[in-house]
Design a protein around this motif. Structure first.
Motif: not given
Length: 219
Positions: A81, A184, A182
């Motif tokens: 990341a 997802c 994030l």
């Protein structure tokens, strides 16, 4: 365990030998290595710019990648990341890593990550020291267009790309994790995947998570 990488008849060949543990053998099979005369082999036809790097990386990284079994997934995902954020790479977490970042009690034995299709090879270049399998354009013959594999901080990361899975064409949910935002796969989509695979322990775990989120049992 002994891991080797070499050129054989103009094909890149990855080989793992002296694997006595049956569970470890299954892990290597799950990574699509074929058993041949007591060793596990994977071959790649074609020319790849990263071939020389893989010849160095695979023998160095393969043992940790196969034996780690998810112990360093959070370290590897944070590393991934951080680099992607620094270079503007758009990426999406899929597979059991989605459950892990949501706090469900499991260790993903690898991380499945989509990157935006037009950034696939740029991502490879950013992690060249961790590339353990070629980054391939599979065309229309596979479920996804592009595939490559990293070993990052001891963790197997399968990197995939396909326009159909870019954010503007596929559903993702933004999650906050470890200081990062994030993208997802939605929880209910993950549940449907596990139902198709009939993995009852995963189904129960995800349903319990959904129940906690909704404040009551699922109906």
């Amino acid at each position: 365990m002994v891991a080797k990488a070499f050129l054989e008849d103009d094909r890149l060949t990855l080989c793992v030998e002296a694997v006595e543990d049956e569970g470890l053998q299954n892990t290597i099979r799950e990574a699509c290595f074929q058993e041949e005369d007591g060793r596990f082999v994977k071959r790649f036809a074609g020319q790849y710019p990263e071939c020389g790097q893989i010849l160095r990386n695979f023998p160095r990284l393969a043992e940790n990648m196969f034996t780690n079994q998810g112990e360093s997934w959070a370290l590897a995902l944070t590393h991934f990341a951080r680099v992607c954020q620094s270079h503007g790479i758009e990426w999406y977490l899929t597979g059991s890593g989605c459950e892990a970042v949501r706090g469900m009690p499991l260790l993903p034995h690898d991380l499945d990550i989509f990157v935006r299709s037009d950034q696939f090879y740029q991502t490879r270049d950013l992690f060249m020291d961790e590339v353990v399998e070629p980054f391939q354009d599979l065309g229309d013959s596979w479920a996804t267009r592009y595939f490559g594999r990293l070993c990052l901080d001891g963790e197997q990361i399968d990197l995939v790309a396909d326009e159909r899975n870019d954010k503007d064409r596929h559903p993702y949910v933004k999650e906050s994790w470890n200081g990062y935002e994030l993208f997802c796969e939605p929880v209910k989509l993950r549940l449907e995947v596990e139902k198709r695979r009939n993995r009852q322990d995963r189904i129960a775990m995800i349903e319990a998570y959904l129940s906690r989120q909704s404040g009551g049992p699922l109906r």
